[in-house]
Write a protein that holds these residues in place. Structure first.
Motif, PDB file in Angstrom:
ATOM      1  N   LYS A   2       0.850  -1.187   0.000  1.00 17.88           N
ATOM      2  CA  LYS A   2       0.000   0.000   0.000  1.00 17.88           C
ATOM      3  C   LYS A   2       0.893   1.247   0.000  1.00 17.88           C
ATOM      4  O   LYS A   2       1.963   1.232   0.612  1.00 17.88           O
ATOM      5  CB  LYS A   2      -0.907   0.027   1.218  1.00 17.88           C
ATOM      6  N   THR A   3       0.419   2.304  -0.651  1.00 17.66           N
ATOM      7  CA  THR A   3       1.193   3.537  -0.713  1.00 17.66           C
ATOM      8  C   THR A   3       0.318   4.734  -0.366  1.00 17.66           C
ATOM      9  O   THR A   3      -0.827   4.823  -0.815  1.00 17.66           O
ATOM     10  CB  THR A   3       1.788   3.739  -2.119  1.00 17.66           C
ATOM     11  N   GLN A   4       0.863   5.609   0.457  1.00 19.33           N
ATOM     12  CA  GLN A   4       0.265   6.918   0.730  1.00 19.33           C
ATOM     13  C   GLN A   4       1.382   7.956   0.682  1.00 19.33           C
ATOM     14  O   GLN A   4       2.295   7.934   1.508  1.00 19.33           O
ATOM     15  CB  GLN A   4      -0.423   6.950   2.100  1.00 19.33           C
ATOM     16  N   GLY A   5       1.296   8.843  -0.301  1.00 20.05           N
ATOM     17  CA  GLY A   5       2.348   9.844  -0.438  1.00 20.05           C
ATOM     18  C   GLY A   5       3.700   9.190  -0.656  1.00 20.05           C
ATOM     19  O   GLY A   5       3.846   8.331  -1.524  1.00 20.05           O
ATOM     20  N   THR A   8       5.500   3.727   1.477  1.00 17.64           N
ATOM     21  CA  THR A   8       5.005   2.465   0.943  1.00 17.64           C
ATOM     22  C   THR A   8       5.101   1.417   2.036  1.00 17.64           C
ATOM     23  O   THR A   8       6.163   1.254   2.656  1.00 17.64           O
ATOM     24  CB  THR A   8       5.809   2.016  -0.289  1.00 17.64           C
ATOM     25  N   LEU A   9       4.001   0.715   2.274  1.00 15.94           N
ATOM     26  CA  LEU A   9       3.934  -0.308   3.313  1.00 15.94           C
ATOM     27  C   LEU A   9       3.945  -1.682   2.668  1.00 15.94           C
ATOM     28  O   LEU A   9       3.069  -2.003   1.856  1.00 15.94           O
ATOM     29  CB  LEU A   9       2.665  -0.128   4.146  1.00 15.94           C
ATOM     30  N   PHE A  10       4.954  -2.493   3.019  1.00 16.88           N
ATOM     31  CA  PHE A  10       5.032  -3.864   2.540  1.00 16.88           C
ATOM     32  C   PHE A  10       4.445  -4.787   3.605  1.00 16.88           C
ATOM     33  O   PHE A  10       4.873  -4.776   4.754  1.00 16.88           O
ATOM     34  CB  PHE A  10       6.490  -4.256   2.262  1.00 16.88           C
ATOM     35  N   GLU A  15       7.674  -8.980  -0.571  1.00 19.96           N
ATOM     36  CA  GLU A  15       7.524  -7.690  -1.250  1.00 19.96           C
ATOM     37  C   GLU A  15       8.740  -6.802  -0.983  1.00 19.96           C
ATOM     38  O   GLU A  15       9.249  -6.143  -1.891  1.00 19.96           O
ATOM     39  CB  GLU A  15       6.256  -6.984  -0.764  1.00 19.96           C
ATOM     40  N   PHE A  16       9.196  -6.800   0.272  1.00 23.77           N
ATOM     41  CA  PHE A  16      10.359  -5.995   0.636  1.00 23.77           C
ATOM     42  C   PHE A  16      11.606  -6.511  -0.087  1.00 23.77           C
ATOM     43  O   PHE A  16      12.411  -5.719  -0.593  1.00 23.77           O
ATOM     44  CB  PHE A  16      10.560  -6.021   2.142  1.00 23.77           C
ATOM     45  N   ALA A  17      11.760  -7.838  -0.142  1.00 22.84           N
ATOM     46  CA  ALA A  17      12.935  -8.430  -0.794  1.00 22.84           C
ATOM     47  C   ALA A  17      12.994  -8.037  -2.272  1.00 22.84           C
ATOM     48  O   ALA A  17      14.077  -7.764  -2.809  1.00 22.84           O
ATOM     49  CB  ALA A  17      12.904  -9.949  -0.647  1.00 22.84           C
ATOM     50  N   GLN A  18      11.844  -7.994  -2.926  1.00 22.50           N
ATOM     51  CA  GLN A  18      11.817  -7.580  -4.328  1.00 22.50           C
ATOM     52  C   GLN A  18      12.152  -6.103  -4.471  1.00 22.50           C
ATOM     53  O   GLN A  18      12.881  -5.696  -5.387  1.00 22.50           O
ATOM     54  CB  GLN A  18      10.439  -7.868  -4.924  1.00 22.50           C
ATOM     55  N   PHE A  19      11.645  -5.288  -3.550  1.00 23.89           N
ATOM     56  CA  PHE A  19      11.884  -3.845  -3.625  1.00 23.89           C
ATOM     57  C   PHE A  19      13.365  -3.502  -3.532  1.00 23.89           C
ATOM     58  O   PHE A  19      13.864  -2.653  -4.281  1.00 23.89           O
ATOM     59  CB  PHE A  19      11.120  -3.133  -2.515  1.00 23.89           C
ATOM     60  N   ILE A  20      14.096  -4.140  -2.616  1.00 24.31           N
ATOM     61  CA  ILE A  20      15.491  -3.743  -2.399  1.00 24.31           C
ATOM     62  C   ILE A  20      16.430  -4.229  -3.503  1.00 24.31           C
ATOM     63  O   ILE A  20      17.624  -3.917  -3.477  1.00 24.31           O
ATOM     64  CB  ILE A  20      16.022  -4.209  -1.018  1.00 24.31           C
ATOM     65  N   GLN A  47      -3.893  -0.673  12.510  1.00 22.26           N
ATOM     66  CA  GLN A  47      -4.438  -0.079  11.303  1.00 22.26           C
ATOM     67  C   GLN A  47      -3.820   1.282  10.977  1.00 22.26           C
ATOM     68  O   GLN A  47      -4.049   1.811   9.884  1.00 22.26           O
ATOM     69  CB  GLN A  47      -5.963   0.105  11.455  1.00 22.26           C
ATOM     70  N   ASN A  48      -3.075   1.858  11.910  1.00 26.60           N
ATOM     71  CA  ASN A  48      -2.646   3.260  11.764  1.00 26.60           C
ATOM     72  C   ASN A  48      -1.179   3.411  11.369  1.00 26.60           C
ATOM     73  O   ASN A  48      -0.483   4.313  11.836  1.00 26.60           O
ATOM     74  CB  ASN A  48      -2.929   4.036  13.050  1.00 26.60           C
ATOM     75  N   HIS A  49      -0.706   2.526  10.485  1.00 26.17           N
ATOM     76  CA  HIS A  49       0.685   2.591  10.038  1.00 26.17           C
ATOM     77  C   HIS A  49       1.021   3.957   9.445  1.00 26.17           C
ATOM     78  O   HIS A  49       2.007   4.596   9.826  1.00 26.17           O
ATOM     79  CB  HIS A  49       0.957   1.518   8.976  1.00 26.17           C
TER      80      HIS A  49
END
Length: 347
Positions: A2-5, A8-10, A15-20, A47-49
């Motif tokens: 998920k992304t806000q501004g 990005t929350l993995f 998902e994190f391993a692919q990102f780096i 819920q408030n990440h």
């Protein structure tokens, strides 16, 4: 994901391993591990990440006068990871140690007597550090993996805890915030995780009902001449009181820290050994490993899939088995905490 501004929350480590794997336009030489202290577990509701991330950025920019949120990465108690300051930018994590660094903030207060790290966050921290070590070819030593506590706040000089320092990442972060604690209790876990990633230490496959190994657990008897013995959240007389043990109670000893003894295989439940007497022998407790292919294993209040859910265990967690009931296994010596044996493998 998920992304806000900018954040990005993995929700998974995959998902994190692919990102780096994306190119980073600077040389990475070290990893900083911090705790936030504030916000702590009391501020996180599952819920408030993004609210927490925006709050940290506001504090860093408006109060600390940083150009952006300080950290590159943040972990949460539920085992999720957020990208914060861009990976191409040096963080503002430790004066004197930001060039070439990746700064990780772990939401929670991990000083003695404060937040008890969740199994999900613990597993996340170990494995994300392993992924970063592997990605950037870092040595698994205390030059490449550093704590804020080791640096003097005034000069930015590394003094390994001397001078004007913070306790960060916490006096109870994987055994403590000292160089020795990192070498003894944190780096070996990262090393094992790297080995698993490299295939030199394969993870066990799930089995229907495991035949676990055993570990010899010392036992002792509470000897208080009729009084009650306090159970503390950490190895400290000032740690939060969790309950009491009656004189004559039998306890299993899972860890020693000075005069303190941890009496629970997972939870931070400690008593003073000044009021323990040795029992005649040790007891063999079966042990197993959670094997869920990366998922979480629910802890139930009873041996039933419909029993109340008390929490979760991360894949790879080690458990001690105190009772069997069909496919169910009780993993606490006293409390009714049960997991399905279908997702346990022998250790």
């Amino acid at each position: 994901m998920k992304t806000q501004g900018q954040f990005t929350l993995f929700e998974t480590l995959d998902e994190f391993a692919q990102f780096i794997q994306k190119p980073v336009q600077r040389q990475i030489k070290l990893i900083q591990n911090h705790h936030t202290a504030e916000p702590s577990y009391n501020d996180f509701n599952g819920q408030n990440h993004f609210q927490q991330l925006k709050g940290m950025k506001s504090f860093h920019v408006n109060e600390r006068k940083f150009s952006d949120i300080a950290q590159n990465l943040t972990t949460f108690p539920d085992g999720t990871i957020a990208i914060c300051r861009p990976m191409d930018q040096n963080p503002a994590g430790i004066k004197g140690a930001n060039t070439g660094a990746i700064c990780i903030e772990h939401v929670g207060n991990f000083d003695n007597g404060k937040d008890k790290m969740t199994a999900a966050q613990r597993e996340c921290i170990i494995r994300m550090n392993a992924l970063l070590a592997r990605r950037f070819k870092l040595k698994l030593d205390t030059n490449a993996f550093v704590y804020h506590h080791w640096y003097d706040l005034d000069s930015g000089t590394r003094k390994n805890g001397a001078g004007n320092t913070k306790t960060c990442p916490g006096t109870n972060f994987f055994g403590g915030n000292t160089v020795a604690a990192c070498q003894a209790s944190f780096l070996p876990l990262i090393q094992a995780a790297v080995a698993a990633l490299d295939g030199t230490a394969p993870a066990p496959a799930p089995v229907a009902v495991p035949t676990p190994g055993t570990v010899s657990i010392p036992i002792a008897v509470v000897a208080t001449q009729g009084a009650a013995l306090s159970i503390r959240r950490g190895p400290d007389a000032n740690a939060d009181k969790l309950g009491e043990l009656a004189d004559g109670s039998v306890v299993h000893i899972h860890e020693a820290n000075g005069i303190w003894r941890r009496i629970d295989p997972v939870a931070q439940k400690w008593v003073s050994s000044k009021y323990l007497a040795p029992a005649p022998q040790a007891v063999s407790i079966p042990i197993a490993v959670v094997s869920t292919q990366g998922g979480a294993l629910s802890i139930r209040r009873g041996p039933d899939a419909n029993a109340d859910k008390l929490g979760e265990l991360a894949d790879g967690s080690i458990v001690h088995i105190h009772e069997a009931n069909g496919i169910w296994r009780r993993i606490d010596p006293v409390e009714q905490k049960w997991v399905s044996g279908k997702f346990l493998a022998p250790r």
